[in-house]
Design an enzyme around this catalytic site. Structure first.
Site, PDB file in Angstrom:
ATOM      1  N   LYS A 162       3.756  17.768  -0.758  1.00  0.00           N
ATOM      2  CA  LYS A 162       4.347  16.721  -1.586  1.00  0.00           C
ATOM      3  C   LYS A 162       5.498  16.026  -0.831  1.00  0.00           C
ATOM      4  O   LYS A 162       5.967  16.518   0.207  1.00  0.00           O
ATOM      5  CB  LYS A 162       4.843  17.347  -2.896  1.00  0.00           C
ATOM      6  CG  LYS A 162       3.710  17.970  -3.731  1.00  0.00           C
ATOM      7  CD  LYS A 162       4.241  18.488  -5.063  1.00  0.00           C
ATOM      8  CE  LYS A 162       3.120  19.087  -5.902  1.00  0.00           C
ATOM      9  NZ  LYS A 162       3.601  19.487  -7.258  1.00  0.00           N
ATOM     10  N   TYR A 168      -3.562  13.563 -11.459  1.00  0.00           N
ATOM     11  CA  TYR A 168      -2.893  14.389 -12.471  1.00  0.00           C
ATOM     12  C   TYR A 168      -3.365  14.050 -13.886  1.00  0.00           C
ATOM     13  O   TYR A 168      -2.610  14.248 -14.842  1.00  0.00           O
ATOM     14  CB  TYR A 168      -1.377  14.234 -12.351  1.00  0.00           C
ATOM     15  CG  TYR A 168      -0.751  15.084 -11.254  1.00  0.00           C
ATOM     16  CD1 TYR A 168      -0.943  16.471 -11.216  1.00  0.00           C
ATOM     17  CD2 TYR A 168       0.056  14.513 -10.279  1.00  0.00           C
ATOM     18  CE1 TYR A 168      -0.368  17.250 -10.223  1.00  0.00           C
ATOM     19  CE2 TYR A 168       0.643  15.301  -9.277  1.00  0.00           C
ATOM     20  CZ  TYR A 168       0.423  16.667  -9.265  1.00  0.00           C
ATOM     21  OH  TYR A 168       0.999  17.451  -8.296  1.00  0.00           O
ATOM     22  N   ASN A 186       8.240  21.201  -5.836  1.00  0.00           N
ATOM     23  CA  ASN A 186       7.689  22.515  -5.478  1.00  0.00           C
ATOM     24  C   ASN A 186       6.746  22.457  -4.272  1.00  0.00           C
ATOM     25  O   ASN A 186       5.893  23.323  -4.097  1.00  0.00           O
ATOM     26  CB  ASN A 186       7.035  23.180  -6.694  1.00  0.00           C
ATOM     27  CG  ASN A 186       5.913  22.346  -7.282  1.00  0.00           C
ATOM     28  OD1 ASN A 186       5.519  21.328  -6.720  1.00  0.00           O
ATOM     29  ND2 ASN A 186       5.380  22.790  -8.411  1.00  0.00           N
ATOM     30  N   HIS A 190       0.719  21.044  -3.667  1.00  0.00           N
ATOM     31  CA  HIS A 190      -0.316  21.093  -4.702  1.00  0.00           C
ATOM     32  C   HIS A 190      -1.517  21.841  -4.133  1.00  0.00           C
ATOM     33  O   HIS A 190      -1.826  21.703  -2.949  1.00  0.00           O
ATOM     34  CB  HIS A 190      -0.758  19.676  -5.090  1.00  0.00           C
ATOM     35  CG  HIS A 190      -2.046  19.654  -5.864  1.00  0.00           C
ATOM     36  ND1 HIS A 190      -2.091  19.863  -7.223  1.00  0.00           N
ATOM     37  CD2 HIS A 190      -3.336  19.512  -5.459  1.00  0.00           C
ATOM     38  CE1 HIS A 190      -3.353  19.830  -7.621  1.00  0.00           C
ATOM     39  NE2 HIS A 190      -4.125  19.621  -6.568  1.00  0.00           N
ATOM     40  N   GLU A 208     -10.920  16.441  -6.935  1.00  0.00           N
ATOM     41  CA  GLU A 208      -9.754  15.998  -6.156  1.00  0.00           C
ATOM     42  C   GLU A 208     -10.139  15.626  -4.721  1.00  0.00           C
ATOM     43  O   GLU A 208      -9.606  14.665  -4.161  1.00  0.00           O
ATOM     44  CB  GLU A 208      -8.687  17.098  -6.167  1.00  0.00           C
ATOM     45  CG  GLU A 208      -8.094  17.308  -7.565  1.00  0.00           C
ATOM     46  CD  GLU A 208      -7.207  18.545  -7.674  1.00  0.00           C
ATOM     47  OE1 GLU A 208      -6.969  19.219  -6.642  1.00  0.00           O
ATOM     48  OE2 GLU A 208      -6.756  18.838  -8.794  1.00  0.00           O
TER      49      GLU A 208
END
Ligand code: DAT
Ligand code: MG
Length: 144
Positions: free
Chosen positions: A15, A55, A122, A125, A136
């Protein structure tokens, strides 16, 4: 799983917080050290449209807009990794969602924390099921 030789692919994203902190190499190192194969790697800034689709399961939740905004705030490293049980295996490497409580030894547990920003940074993913992985990977890497 009935076929011990059945291989899998998963979508991993480093990310924008991971890219900004210079941790893309560390994430790739852990994926490779675990024994998974890199199939595709691409650094890009994702569009809002792609991220809303990525998402989609979280659409309508209170954190959705800030999540998409954060994910669009800079480049992400999109990765497809391959290996037996890689979907589950990378989720374990990543650790649980909240970095404050993610297990030490995991990417989120070792490298992440709560920065008091009101949005969860975080680092990574990882697809959470074979169905998510297929969806995805098709979204991020239509050529695969
Ligand atoms: P994961 O990334 O561990 O698969 P998820 O799919 O439930 O977690 O959520 C996607 C991301 O959204 C997650 O990495 C961080 C953010 N998020 C999830 N739950 C949240 C919450 N309750 N508050 C704020 N952000 C959240
Ligand atoms: Mg998820």
């Amino acid at each position: 799983m009935t076929d011990a030789q059945q291989t899998e692919r998963t979508l991993i994203l480093v990310k924008p917080d991971g890219i900004r902190r210079g941790l893309a190499g560390e994430v790739l190192r852990r994926v490779e050290a675990k024994g998974y194969l890199l199939v595709a790697v691409d650094l890009r800034t994702a569009t809002t449209e792609l991220l809303e689709e990525h998402y989609a399961e979280h659409a309508g939740k209170p954190f959705f807009d800030s999540l998409v905004e954060f994910m669009a705030s800079g480049p992400v490293l999109a990765v497809v990794a391959e290996g037996n049980r890689v979907i589950e295996g990378f989720r374990v490497l990543a650790g649980t969602t909240e970095p404050t409580t993610a297990a030490p030894g995991s990417i989120r547990g070792d490298l992440g924390r709560d920065w008091g920003l009101g949005v969860t940074h975080n680092l990574v993913h990882g697809s959470d099921s074979p169905e998510s992985a297929a969806r995805e990977i098709a979204l991020w890497f239509p050529v695969l």
